[in-house]
Every structure is written in C-alpha cells, then in structure tokens.
Design a protein around this motif. Structure first.
Motif, mmCIF file in Angstrom:
data_model
loop_
_atom_site.group_PDB
_atom_site.id
_atom_site.type_symbol
_atom_site.label_atom_id
_atom_site.label_comp_id
_atom_site.label_asym_id
_atom_site.label_seq_id
_atom_site.Cartn_x
_atom_site.Cartn_y
_atom_site.Cartn_z
ATOM 1 N N TYR A 296 0.816 -1.212 0.000
ATOM 2 C CA TYR A 296 0.000 0.000 0.000
ATOM 3 C C TYR A 296 0.856 1.272 0.000
ATOM 4 C CZ TYR A 296 -3.406 3.586 0.790
ATOM 5 O OH TYR A 296 -4.144 4.725 0.649
ATOM 6 N N GLU B 3 0.427 6.769 -6.667
ATOM 7 C CA GLU B 3 -0.745 7.634 -6.843
ATOM 8 C C GLU B 3 -0.372 9.098 -6.639
ATOM 9 O OE1 GLU B 3 -5.311 8.276 -5.171
ATOM 10 O OE2 GLU B 3 -4.222 6.420 -4.689
ATOM 11 N N LEU C 239 1.911 1.738 -3.564
ATOM 12 C CA LEU C 239 0.816 2.204 -4.416
ATOM 13 C C LEU C 239 0.487 3.667 -4.123
ATOM 14 C CD1 LEU C 239 -1.583 -0.891 -4.297
ATOM 15 C CD2 LEU C 239 -0.059 -0.204 -6.172
#
Length: 285
Positions: free
Chosen positions: A154, A161, A157
């Motif tokens: 996470y 992003e 990611l």
C-alpha cells in the motif's frame, strides 16, 4: 562490477544470490527489514536500528540468526566490501523456506537472512534544498504499522498515486488525522514554532530518525509536542517536514496543492536538518 551481498552466511556477487520461491518472505510477506544509513563509511543511528530489528523480529516470532556483535560486524563488512562511503544498507530476515506454501509454519524454521548496499547521496539532497510536495490519501495499511515488516504494497501504491497526481509523496490520513508519510514520519511546525508529530502507537512506525531528531530538537531548545494533528492544521502550519533514515530531515512545502507557510523550506526544518547531520555524524560508528 556489481555489488557483493550477504545471504545466509555467504558473501556473493549480487547475480549469484538466490532465494527459494517458497520462501515465506516471497509468498506471505512474512519478513522484517531495516535500513541503516552510511555516512563517511560509518553507520548512523545504528543502535536504534539494531534494537528495532530485534523488537520487530520478536513481535512476529522470527529468531535472528546472528548475535549483536555479529550483526554489527556484518554491517561494517558489507560497507567495506562495497566501498560504501555514503548510502544505505538494507537488511531483511524472513521466516524462511518451508519447502511448500502453507499458512501454518513450524516455529523453529531456519530464517533467510540477507543484506545489500545501495549507494545514495544523503547529504547533497535536492529535496532538502527545495522541499517536497505531498497529497493526502487514506491510510489503508494493516493494523500493526509499528512492526517494520516488508508488507509495503500500500505505501508503494500510495507513492505511485501521489506521483500520478503531480506530487512527490503522500501523507496518509486516518480518522481525519495524519498518521505518517508513506515511508517516513510526518511533522508540522505551528505558528508559535512548536514542532508537532504524532505520538507512537500501533498506527505509526517508531522511527529511529524520529527519536534522534526529537531528542536533538529538545536539546537545542525547540518546543516539541507529540499529539495527533489534522490536515487542516497542516494547511495552517508555518512549516512541515518529514524524517527518515535515508533522507534525515526534509521540508514539505505543499499539501494537496496548497502552500504550507510561504511554500519554501522553513528555517526550523533546515536548522533541525543541520543539527541532526552534525550530531549523528559525530556519533556514527
């Protein structure tokens, strides 16, 4: 010439180091890691990193295959073998290779222990000079962020992003309050020059650079508060910054497209970076 790495008691060229596809670090992210900075060929904040490594492995029941003296010797040897003057040493210990994939595991498994170096300029940092920008994202990590596991999907990611949104990184938010940067500790400086960071708990990693930076700040007369702070407080702050082993103290100049303060690295952030480098350099081993 490639790097010399350490794997399960052997020094190997990086191209020859192999780990089984059944290793639980690969199959289940069942592993702990640490990153220690090297400056002038010496280890920065090493006792803290070694202690956190032991705390993390104890927390999930992995036994370190080396004792305290051996661990320090390996760090020094890998830096020397790779002519490492400035950069990072990455260490990972997984529960090991059970020979097949199974959620259950034997408690006395032989761990997989590896180390490698990564050359990086940590003093002359473009980010430290101009500051970074961040966006806010929901904190969707697992509930034991205080254990330094390799479960970093996470955060990875979230960094991607953030970059897709035109920012350098992300500050993670839970219940309206900032927890951490994706892989670092987050701070603000209030209008009355108080350094604020979230207190330690299961939702944040006990940063080694965090501990040193807060101690150095207090010793040099800065006011420090450990408490949660909201995104609105960040936008109203005089300054913001983050700390990590690989970036020391680095200013944050904008969040969600809004300037923090005047949108430039703040005086307190830059002074604390200077003090941190001076102090840790003097105490490196």
């Amino acid at each position: 010439m490639g790097r010399i790495v350490y794997l399960n008691g052997e020094w190997l060229p990086e191209t020859e180091a192999k780990v089984s596809i059944f290793d639980r670090g690969y199959v289940f992210a069942d592993a702990i890691y640490e990153v220690t900075c090297v400056l002038d060929g010496k280890l920065l904040d090493y006792p803290g990193h070694a202690a956190r490594l032991k705390r993390s492995t104890d927390a999930i029941g992995i036994k370190l295959p080396v004792d305290d003296d051996g661990l320090l010797a390996l760090h020094r040897q890998i830096a020397e073998r790779n002519d490492m003057r400035e950069g990072l040493i990455y260490l990972q210990v997984s529960r090991g290779n059970p020979g097949d994939r199974d959620f259950m595991f034997e408690k006395d498994m032989e761990p997989t222990f590896s180390m490698f170096t990564q050359k990086k300029k940590v003093i002359e940092s473009a980010s430290a000079k101009k500051g970074i920008t961040v966006v806010t994202l929901e904190d969707l990590r697992w509930g034991r962020c205080d254990i330094k596991t390799v479960q970093l999907l996470y955060p990875s990611l979230a960094k991607m992003e953030a970059h897709d949104k035109g920012a350098d990184d992300a500050w993670l938010v839970k219940d309206g309050f900032v927890t951490e940067q994706t892989s670092a500790t987050a701070y603000i400086v209030t209008a009355d020059d108080v350094i604020v960071t979230r207190p330690l708990s299961r939702v944040v990693l006990p940063g080694i650079t965090r501990a040193s930076a807060l101690e150095i700040a207090a010793r040099n007369g800065f006011k420090v508060e450990e408490r949660p702070f909201s995104v609105d407080e960040v936008k109203a702050a005089k300054e913001a910054f983050y700390t990590s082993a690989s970036n020391f103290v680095t200013p944050v100049v904008a969040i969600d497209g809004e300037k923090i303060g005047d949108g430039k690295p703040g005086q307190i952030s830059l002074k604390l970076r200077e003090l941190y480098i001076e102090d840790r350099r003097a105490n490196a081993i």
